[in-house]
Design a protein around this motif. Structure first.
Motif, PDB file in Angstrom:
ATOM      1  N   MET A   1      -0.251  -2.338  -5.089  1.00  0.00           N
ATOM      2  CA  MET A   1      -1.404  -3.125  -4.718  1.00  0.00           C
ATOM      3  C   MET A   1      -2.257  -3.312  -5.965  1.00  0.00           C
ATOM      4  O   MET A   1      -2.502  -2.364  -6.692  1.00  0.00           O
ATOM      5  N   SER A   2      -2.695  -4.539  -6.191  1.00  0.00           N
ATOM      6  CA  SER A   2      -3.549  -4.764  -7.353  1.00  0.00           C
ATOM      7  C   SER A   2      -4.884  -4.058  -7.134  1.00  0.00           C
ATOM      8  O   SER A   2      -5.371  -3.946  -6.008  1.00  0.00           O
ATOM      9  N   LYS A   3      -5.425  -3.558  -8.201  1.00  0.00           N
ATOM     10  CA  LYS A   3      -6.665  -2.787  -8.112  1.00  0.00           C
ATOM     11  C   LYS A   3      -7.807  -3.613  -7.520  1.00  0.00           C
ATOM     12  O   LYS A   3      -8.569  -3.126  -6.695  1.00  0.00           O
TER      13      LYS A   3
ATOM     14  N   ILE B   1     -10.458  -4.583  -0.304  1.00  0.00           N
ATOM     15  CA  ILE B   1     -10.071  -4.152   1.040  1.00  0.00           C
ATOM     16  C   ILE B   1     -10.884  -2.928   1.450  1.00  0.00           C
ATOM     17  O   ILE B   1     -11.419  -2.864   2.561  1.00  0.00           O
ATOM     18  N   GLU B   2     -10.991  -1.971   0.544  1.00  0.00           N
ATOM     19  CA  GLU B   2     -11.764  -0.756   0.838  1.00  0.00           C
ATOM     20  C   GLU B   2     -13.244  -1.071   1.089  1.00  0.00           C
ATOM     21  O   GLU B   2     -13.846  -0.572   2.041  1.00  0.00           O
ATOM     22  N   LYS B   3     -13.827  -1.914   0.242  1.00  0.00           N
ATOM     23  CA  LYS B   3     -15.232  -2.304   0.430  1.00  0.00           C
ATOM     24  C   LYS B   3     -15.432  -2.990   1.779  1.00  0.00           C
ATOM     25  O   LYS B   3     -16.390  -2.717   2.499  1.00  0.00           O
TER      26      LYS B   3
ATOM     27  N   THR C   1      -9.099 -10.632   9.197  1.00  0.00           N
ATOM     28  CA  THR C   1      -8.837 -11.233   7.894  1.00  0.00           C
ATOM     29  C   THR C   1      -8.511 -10.164   6.851  1.00  0.00           C
ATOM     30  O   THR C   1      -7.601 -10.341   6.030  1.00  0.00           O
ATOM     31  N   VAL C   2      -9.224  -9.049   6.900  1.00  0.00           N
ATOM     32  CA  VAL C   2      -8.952  -7.944   5.969  1.00  0.00           C
ATOM     33  C   VAL C   2      -7.549  -7.386   6.215  1.00  0.00           C
ATOM     34  O   VAL C   2      -6.815  -7.103   5.271  1.00  0.00           O
ATOM     35  N   GLU C   3      -7.158  -7.260   7.477  1.00  0.00           N
ATOM     36  CA  GLU C   3      -5.809  -6.778   7.793  1.00  0.00           C
ATOM     37  C   GLU C   3      -4.754  -7.766   7.317  1.00  0.00           C
ATOM     38  O   GLU C   3      -3.698  -7.370   6.814  1.00  0.00           O
ATOM     39  N   MET C   4      -5.020  -9.055   7.459  1.00  0.00           N
ATOM     40  CA  MET C   4      -4.094 -10.078   6.972  1.00  0.00           C
ATOM     41  C   MET C   4      -3.953  -9.968   5.457  1.00  0.00           C
ATOM     42  O   MET C   4      -2.855 -10.080   4.912  1.00  0.00           O
ATOM     43  N   LEU C   5      -5.074  -9.745   4.765  1.00  0.00           N
ATOM     44  CA  LEU C   5      -5.046  -9.564   3.309  1.00  0.00           C
ATOM     45  C   LEU C   5      -4.227  -8.338   2.943  1.00  0.00           C
ATOM     46  O   LEU C   5      -3.413  -8.379   2.020  1.00  0.00           O
ATOM     47  N   SER C   6      -4.419  -7.259   3.671  1.00  0.00           N
ATOM     48  CA  SER C   6      -3.686  -6.032   3.403  1.00  0.00           C
ATOM     49  C   SER C   6      -2.183  -6.241   3.592  1.00  0.00           C
ATOM     50  O   SER C   6      -1.366  -5.799   2.768  1.00  0.00           O
TER      51      SER C   6
ATOM     52  N   GLU D   1       3.207  -7.348   1.130  1.00  0.00           N
ATOM     53  CA  GLU D   1       4.358  -8.225   0.930  1.00  0.00           C
ATOM     54  C   GLU D   1       4.517  -8.591  -0.547  1.00  0.00           C
ATOM     55  O   GLU D   1       5.624  -8.584  -1.093  1.00  0.00           O
ATOM     56  N   VAL D   2       3.417  -8.894  -1.202  1.00  0.00           N
ATOM     57  CA  VAL D   2       3.451  -9.218  -2.630  1.00  0.00           C
ATOM     58  C   VAL D   2       3.965  -8.010  -3.421  1.00  0.00           C
ATOM     59  O   VAL D   2       4.767  -8.164  -4.345  1.00  0.00           O
TER      60      VAL D   2
END
Length: 103
Positions: free
Chosen positions: A1-3, A9-11, A42-47, A52-53
């Motif tokens: 995961m990119s930093k 995501i954490e924020k 949306t945050v879950e979708m990003l995660s 996947e990336v």
């Protein structure tokens, strides 16, 4: 995961927790439960997209390394052949061998 993504995501998750706590305590003040739920989705979708990336990077990284190694070999071979041809033939003939550059 990119930093950067990991930090965002954490924020966002911390903000969602805080918003949920205050919505229950004081009622909705500018942010509705629906908005919080939407943000959480949306945050879950990003995660998930980030995961996947990461999986794709694991597959892609060795292939990129192999391609770069091959590119290095091709460049070295090209350079060596070009030097050889330039040494044996006059500048006027270089174009016949696909060497457009000049001295």
């Amino acid at each position: 995961m990119s930093k950067t993504t990991e930090i965002q995501i954490e924020k966002s998750r911390n903000l969602i927790k805080g918003l949920r706590r205050h919505v229950r305590e004081m009622g909705e003040r500018g942010v509705s439960s629906n908005e919080i739920n939407e943000m959480e989705k949306t945050v879950e979708m990003l995660s998930e997209a980030n995961a996947e990336v990461d999986r794709l990077r694991e597959v892609l990284s060795p292939k990129v390394k192999k391609m770069n190694d091959l590119l290095t070999l091709v460049k070295a071979s090209y350079s060596e052949s070009k030097k050889t041809l330039k040494g044996y033939y006059p500048q006027e003939r270089w174009l016949d061998y696909g060497i457009p550059d000049k001295r």
